[in-house]
Design a protein around this motif. Structure first.
Motif, mmCIF file in Angstrom:
data_model
loop_
_atom_site.group_PDB
_atom_site.id
_atom_site.type_symbol
_atom_site.label_atom_id
_atom_site.label_comp_id
_atom_site.label_asym_id
_atom_site.label_seq_id
_atom_site.Cartn_x
_atom_site.Cartn_y
_atom_site.Cartn_z
ATOM 1 N N SER A 1 41.836 43.135 51.161
ATOM 2 C CA SER A 1 41.457 42.277 52.291
ATOM 3 C C SER A 1 39.965 42.384 52.606
ATOM 4 O O SER A 1 39.566 42.634 53.740
ATOM 5 N N CYS A 2 39.163 42.206 51.574
ATOM 6 C CA CYS A 2 37.715 42.303 51.732
ATOM 7 C C CYS A 2 37.054 41.306 50.774
ATOM 8 O O CYS A 2 37.732 40.620 50.015
ATOM 9 N N ALA A 3 35.736 41.242 50.827
ATOM 10 C CA ALA A 3 35.000 40.288 49.997
ATOM 11 C C ALA A 3 35.265 40.496 48.505
ATOM 12 O O ALA A 3 35.384 39.527 47.758
ATOM 13 N N GLU A 4 35.336 41.746 48.073
ATOM 14 C CA GLU A 4 35.596 42.042 46.665
ATOM 15 C C GLU A 4 36.732 43.046 46.541
ATOM 16 O O GLU A 4 36.511 44.251 46.441
ATOM 17 N N PRO A 5 37.986 42.560 46.559
ATOM 18 C CA PRO A 5 39.101 43.488 46.394
ATOM 19 C C PRO A 5 39.094 44.082 44.987
ATOM 20 O O PRO A 5 38.734 43.414 44.025
ATOM 21 N N GLY A 6 39.481 45.349 44.921
ATOM 22 C CA GLY A 6 39.564 45.989 43.620
ATOM 23 C C GLY A 6 39.644 47.494 43.731
ATOM 24 O O GLY A 6 39.633 48.065 44.826
ATOM 25 N N VAL A 7 39.711 48.147 42.578
ATOM 26 C CA VAL A 7 39.806 49.596 42.507
ATOM 27 C C VAL A 7 38.411 50.185 42.715
ATOM 28 O O VAL A 7 37.478 49.878 41.975
ATOM 29 N N ALA A 8 38.304 51.035 43.738
ATOM 30 C CA ALA A 8 37.000 51.570 44.130
ATOM 31 C C ALA A 8 36.812 53.039 43.767
ATOM 32 O O ALA A 8 35.694 53.539 43.802
ATOM 33 N N GLY A 9 37.902 53.729 43.418
ATOM 34 C CA GLY A 9 37.767 55.138 43.088
ATOM 35 C C GLY A 9 39.109 55.807 42.901
ATOM 36 O O GLY A 9 40.135 55.142 42.754
ATOM 37 N N ILE A 10 39.077 57.137 42.942
ATOM 38 C CA ILE A 10 40.261 57.959 42.703
ATOM 39 C C ILE A 10 40.388 58.996 43.804
ATOM 40 O O ILE A 10 39.401 59.612 44.216
ATOM 41 N N GLY A 11 41.626 59.193 44.258
ATOM 42 C CA GLY A 11 41.932 60.234 45.228
ATOM 43 C C GLY A 11 43.072 61.097 44.720
ATOM 44 O O GLY A 11 43.692 60.800 43.689
ATOM 45 N N PHE B 1 33.835 54.937 42.112
ATOM 46 C CA PHE B 1 33.278 54.208 40.983
ATOM 47 C C PHE B 1 31.947 53.584 41.375
ATOM 48 O O PHE B 1 31.743 53.199 42.533
ATOM 49 N N ASP B 2 31.038 53.473 40.399
ATOM 50 C CA ASP B 2 29.740 52.855 40.660
ATOM 51 C C ASP B 2 29.912 51.416 41.129
ATOM 52 O O ASP B 2 29.164 50.946 41.983
ATOM 53 N N GLN B 3 30.879 50.729 40.547
ATOM 54 C CA GLN B 3 31.198 49.365 40.947
ATOM 55 C C GLN B 3 32.706 49.240 41.073
ATOM 56 O O GLN B 3 33.457 49.827 40.291
ATOM 57 N N VAL B 4 33.129 48.462 42.038
ATOM 58 C CA VAL B 4 34.552 48.188 42.201
ATOM 59 C C VAL B 4 35.052 47.436 40.965
ATOM 60 O O VAL B 4 34.381 46.515 40.483
ATOM 61 N N ILE B 5 36.197 47.841 40.454
ATOM 62 C CA ILE B 5 36.832 47.089 39.364
ATOM 63 C C ILE B 5 37.619 45.970 40.040
ATOM 64 O O ILE B 5 38.669 46.201 40.640
ATOM 65 N N SER B 6 37.078 44.782 39.962
ATOM 66 C CA SER B 6 37.602 43.654 40.727
ATOM 67 C C SER B 6 38.985 43.226 40.255
ATOM 68 O O SER B 6 39.386 43.467 39.113
ATOM 69 N N LEU B 7 39.668 42.550 41.138
ATOM 70 C CA LEU B 7 40.969 41.986 40.811
ATOM 71 C C LEU B 7 40.842 41.025 39.629
ATOM 72 O O LEU B 7 41.685 41.022 38.725
ATOM 73 N N THR B 8 39.769 40.269 39.599
ATOM 74 C CA THR B 8 39.515 39.352 38.481
ATOM 75 C C THR B 8 39.409 40.130 37.175
ATOM 76 O O THR B 8 40.012 39.758 36.171
ATOM 77 N N ARG B 9 38.674 41.220 37.181
ATOM 78 C CA ARG B 9 38.515 42.044 35.980
ATOM 79 C C ARG B 9 39.848 42.669 35.566
ATOM 80 O O ARG B 9 40.193 42.699 34.384
ATOM 81 N N LEU C 1 47.336 45.480 31.233
ATOM 82 C CA LEU C 1 47.819 45.377 32.607
ATOM 83 C C LEU C 1 48.684 44.145 32.848
ATOM 84 O O LEU C 1 48.942 43.775 33.992
ATOM 85 N N SER C 2 49.155 43.522 31.780
ATOM 86 C CA SER C 2 49.921 42.281 31.926
ATOM 87 C C SER C 2 51.185 42.450 32.772
ATOM 88 O O SER C 2 51.622 41.505 33.429
ATOM 89 N N ASN C 3 51.764 43.648 32.808
ATOM 90 C CA ASN C 3 52.960 43.896 33.618
ATOM 91 C C ASN C 3 52.677 44.734 34.866
ATOM 92 O O ASN C 3 53.615 45.149 35.553
ATOM 93 N N PHE C 4 51.416 44.993 35.140
ATOM 94 C CA PHE C 4 51.020 45.819 36.278
ATOM 95 C C PHE C 4 51.505 45.179 37.578
ATOM 96 O O PHE C 4 51.240 44.010 37.853
ATOM 97 N N ALA C 5 52.245 45.943 38.376
ATOM 98 C CA ALA C 5 52.855 45.409 39.605
ATOM 99 C C ALA C 5 51.823 44.759 40.531
ATOM 100 O O ALA C 5 52.108 43.728 41.143
#
Length: 149
Positions: free
Chosen positions: A53-63, A105-113, A120-124
């Motif tokens: 729910s932001c301008a660039e949704p995506g994976v931003a890091g690891i916890g 991550f240095d850059q968010v891995i975007s939903l588009t990416r 990731l074709s079956n990724f929930a």
């Protein structure tokens, strides 16, 4: 080791907040299936921190998950935006977890990416109508995502 993906709106709690704090509480989950995934986690499990729910949704890091689940205190706090009228101190169906920072991550891995990655074709997360805030990630999906950073 199981892997997970957990979503948070970055203006509420971001990977950078977790990085600054070192650890924090993951709370406010109000979906039963997502709650069940929170219960299934074990201390030491890693999760992908997803900004939603932001301008660039995506994976931003690891916890990392740090403890066993415990009753979510926001559910019984009438001042909390996550207050649940069905929850009481004695009977609280909602849980929280303590989490810690692993990597931003240095850059968010975007939903588009993410949608471009064949593994990731079956990724929930990428399935139509998928709105869960907590979900499992297979080893293959984890490796494909982490390789993008």
């Amino acid at each position: 080791m199981p892997y997970w993906l957990m979503k948070s709106e970055p203006d509420e709690f971001s990977i950078h907040d977790l990085q600054r704090l070192g650890n924090g509480r993951w709370d406010g989950v109000r979906n039963y299936q997502a709650r069940n995934f929170l219960r299934a986690m074990a201390a030491g499990d890693l999760f992908l921190f997803y900004h939603s729910s932001c301008a660039e949704p995506g994976v931003a890091g690891i916890g990392r998950i740090e403890n066993d689940p415990f009753p979510d205190p926001t559910a019984v706090d009438p001042k909390s935006p996550y207050h649940s009228s069905k929850a009481t101190q004695e009977k609280n169906p909602w849980i929280a977890r303590n989490v810690s920072f692993v990597d931003a991550f240095d850059q968010v891995i975007s939903l588009t990416r993410l949608r471009e990655i064949a593994a990731l074709s079956n990724f929930a997360l990428l399935q139509k109508g998928s709105r869960l805030s907590v979900m499992p990630v297979t080893d293959e999906e984890w490796q494909a995502i982490v390789a993008c950073r």
